[in-house]
Enzyme design. Structure first.
Site, PDB file in Angstrom:
ATOM      1  N   GLY A  86      -7.660   3.677  10.722  1.00 30.00           N
ATOM      2  CA  GLY A  86      -8.301   2.421  10.299  1.00 30.00           C
ATOM      3  C   GLY A  86      -8.357   2.182   8.806  1.00 30.00           C
ATOM      4  O   GLY A  86      -9.053   1.278   8.351  1.00 30.00           O
ATOM      5  N   THR A  87      -7.607   2.949   8.020  1.00 25.14           N
ATOM      6  CA  THR A  87      -7.676   2.746   6.561  1.00 25.14           C
ATOM      7  C   THR A  87      -7.165   1.365   6.150  1.00 25.14           C
ATOM      8  O   THR A  87      -7.760   0.693   5.321  1.00 25.14           O
ATOM      9  CB  THR A  87      -6.877   3.818   5.788  1.00 25.14           C
ATOM     10  OG1 THR A  87      -5.549   3.874   6.321  1.00 25.14           O
ATOM     11  CG2 THR A  87      -7.498   5.187   5.907  1.00 25.14           C
ATOM     12  N   GLY A  88      -6.046   0.942   6.760  1.00 25.30           N
ATOM     13  CA  GLY A  88      -5.466  -0.363   6.413  1.00 25.30           C
ATOM     14  C   GLY A  88      -6.384  -1.502   6.830  1.00 25.30           C
ATOM     15  O   GLY A  88      -6.566  -2.476   6.090  1.00 25.30           O
ATOM     16  N   CYS A  89      -6.972  -1.372   8.022  1.00 23.97           N
ATOM     17  CA  CYS A  89      -7.903  -2.394   8.526  1.00 23.97           C
ATOM     18  C   CYS A  89      -9.081  -2.520   7.575  1.00 23.97           C
ATOM     19  O   CYS A  89      -9.488  -3.612   7.169  1.00 23.97           O
ATOM     20  CB  CYS A  89      -8.429  -2.017   9.912  1.00 23.97           C
ATOM     21  SG  CYS A  89      -7.125  -1.736  11.117  1.00 23.97           S
TER      22      CYS A  89
ATOM     23  N   THR B 132      -7.646   9.343   8.809  1.00 21.79           N
ATOM     24  CA  THR B 132      -7.268   8.086   8.154  1.00 21.79           C
ATOM     25  C   THR B 132      -7.087   6.959   9.169  1.00 21.79           C
ATOM     26  O   THR B 132      -6.384   5.992   8.921  1.00 21.79           O
ATOM     27  CB  THR B 132      -5.950   8.247   7.353  1.00 21.79           C
ATOM     28  OG1 THR B 132      -4.950   8.754   8.258  1.00 21.79           O
ATOM     29  CG2 THR B 132      -6.108   9.186   6.174  1.00 21.79           C
TER      30      THR B 132
ATOM     31  N   LYS C  29       0.831  -1.216   0.000  1.00 23.09           N
ATOM     32  CA  LYS C  29       0.000   0.000   0.000  1.00 23.09           C
ATOM     33  C   LYS C  29       0.861   1.261   0.000  1.00 23.09           C
ATOM     34  O   LYS C  29       1.854   1.331   0.720  1.00 23.09           O
ATOM     35  CB  LYS C  29      -0.892   0.010   1.247  1.00 23.09           C
ATOM     36  CG  LYS C  29      -1.837  -1.172   1.338  1.00 23.09           C
ATOM     37  CD  LYS C  29      -2.566  -1.213   2.658  1.00 23.09           C
ATOM     38  CE  LYS C  29      -1.667  -1.511   3.829  1.00 23.09           C
ATOM     39  NZ  LYS C  29      -2.372  -1.767   5.085  1.00 23.09           N
TER      40      LYS C  29
END
Ligand SMILES: Nc1ncnc2c1ncn2[C@@H]1O[C@H](COP(=O)(O)OP(=O)(O)O)[C@@H](O)[C@H]1O
Ligand SMILES: Cc1ncc(COP(=O)(O)O)c(N)n1
Length: 269
Positions: free
Chosen positions: A206-209, A204, A173
């Site tokens: 929690g974007t990866g989760c 942002t 990412k």
């Protein structure tokens, strides 16, 4: 209805971890289940305490789910400690879990070590080989590979190195770069790019989760990896574009924007 399981940590402020995953599962059309690895006292400003769950209780949660219910996909997030990782790896193998998305969560956006640094190599050795897709951000990819990543070329090089640890696909990412938000998918042969303009927002959390849970939901629904990632990228981009200014710090993504819009709910309330 397809069923997806998240194995991750709880975020009391509801923006990341288990809470983000269950929201993303619901918004992406699958029934969500959870195995909690750790409880964090967390909000938009930081992480203030962590209680790791006893590995025996983690093993029992995994057993309770898999012995009873057919799991169509699994997403793995915060895994804290060496014993946690060993327990999860053993459980996934025992139940021959499929469609496994591993988000190698290491450090929160607020700088807290959600993974004990002593467990980093365990995560790489035990969980990456079980992954259908592994979704490191740039700092995580730097830890896994030991290389510095700045350009898209560096990202491709790192994706190649991470692929050697055994995952079927690597989605590196690009959220932490300054340019467009470009993520790179590598399946061992081909690089594919997923790009969106960088959205100017402070929110942002929690974007990866959210992204990894949406990928797992799409895999559970039967999409091929490329399509599962493409749809999840669209989802996270919308969720960030309408992120919520909740709290005093880094706010969470908006999971139900499309649904609320359709229902005529005043979404920015
Ligand atoms: N400001 C932004 N604008 C648009 N997309 C973003 C932005 N920040 C992150 N993304 C996207 O959100 C997803 C999560 O990425 P990233 O922030 O790198 O992960 P993590 O939350 O694990 O640090 C990726 O698809 C990334 O490209
Ligand atoms: C329990 C838990 N799991 C994961 C994250 C990472 O969040 P992010 O997606 O913002 O990097 C977090 N802050 N808390």
């Amino acid at each position: 209805m397809k069923k997806a399981l998240t194995i991750a940590g709880s975020d009391s402020s509801g923006g990341a971890g288990i809470q983000a995953d269950l929201k993303a599962f619901a918004a992406n059309g699958v029934f969500g289940m959870s195995v909690i690895t750790a409880v964090t006292a967390q909000n938009t400003q930081g992480v203030f305490a962590v209680q790791d769950i006893d590995p025996a209780v983690i093993a029992k949660q995994i057993e309770a789910v898999f012995e009873d219910i057919a799991v169509d996909a699994v997403k793995i997030g915060m895994v804290s400690q060496i014993e946690t990782i060993e327990t999860i790896a053993a459980g996934l193998k025992k139940y021959q879990a499929r469609n496994v998305v591993v988000d190698p969560v290491m450090v929160s956006k607020s700088g807290y070590h959600l993974l004990n640094p002593a467990a980093e190599s365990k995560l790489t050795a035990l969980l990456l080989p079980l992954a259908t897709v592994v979704t490191p951000n740039i700092p995580e990819a730097e830890v896994i590979t030991g290389m510095k990543i700045t350009s898209l070329k560096d990202m491709e090089e790192a994706a190649k190195m991470i692929h050697r640890f055994g995952p079927q696909n690597v989605l590196l990412k690009g959220g932490h770069r300054a340019d467009d938000a470009t993520d790179i998918l590598f399946d061992g042969n081909t690089f594919r790019y997923f790009s969106s303009p960088r959205i100017a927002t402070a929110n942002t959390h929690g974007t990866g989760c959210t992204l990894s849970a949406a990928i797992a939901a799409n895999l559970a629904r039967g999409y091929a990896v490329y399509d599962a990632v493409a749809l999840a990228k669209e989802y996270i981009t919308t969720a960030i574009a309408h992120a919520l200014a909740i709290g005093k710090g880094v706010g969470p993504t908006h999971h139900f924007y499309d649904l609320y819009k359709k229902a005529g709910v005043f979404i920015d309330e």
